[in-house]
Design a protein around this motif. Sequence first.
Motif, PDB file in Angstrom:
ATOM      1  N   PRO A  19      -9.501  68.519  46.839  1.00  0.00           N
ATOM      2  CA  PRO A  19      -8.383  67.629  47.179  1.00  0.00           C
ATOM      3  C   PRO A  19      -8.795  66.418  48.020  1.00  0.00           C
ATOM      4  N   TYR A  22      -9.023  63.421  45.867  1.00  0.00           N
ATOM      5  CA  TYR A  22      -7.780  62.821  45.387  1.00  0.00           C
ATOM      6  C   TYR A  22      -7.392  61.586  46.207  1.00  0.00           C
ATOM      7  N   LEU A  39      -7.597  61.140  37.222  1.00  0.00           N
ATOM      8  CA  LEU A  39      -6.706  62.057  37.931  1.00  0.00           C
ATOM      9  C   LEU A  39      -6.514  63.346  37.140  1.00  0.00           C
ATOM     10  N   LEU A  43      -7.635  67.118  38.194  1.00  0.00           N
ATOM     11  CA  LEU A  43      -6.680  68.236  38.202  1.00  0.00           C
ATOM     12  C   LEU A  43      -7.167  69.397  37.341  1.00  0.00           C
ATOM     13  N   HIS A  46     -10.003  71.074  39.174  1.00  0.00           N
ATOM     14  CA  HIS A  46      -9.435  71.808  40.302  1.00  0.00           C
ATOM     15  C   HIS A  46      -8.798  73.122  39.848  1.00  0.00           C
TER      16      HIS A  46
END
Length: 62
Positions: A19, A22, A39, A43, A46
């Motif tokens: 994170p 990000y 992005l 994600l 992640h």
Amino acid sequence: MYAWSTVTAIGFWIGALLPVVYLPVFVTGIDSVRALSLLFGLLAVHAIALILGHGHDGTRTR
């Protein structure tokens, strides 16, 4: 079993620390397809890291 323990630990730490990545993406803005793809890629990585690292218990086995 050592290899799976290593994969679990790496997945846990990537899931915990990702994170931080990000923030620059949000600060620079998501105003292009490239930024949006980045992005979504972050994600996806992640999510995979969280799935792999879910079973990490924090103990070291040698």
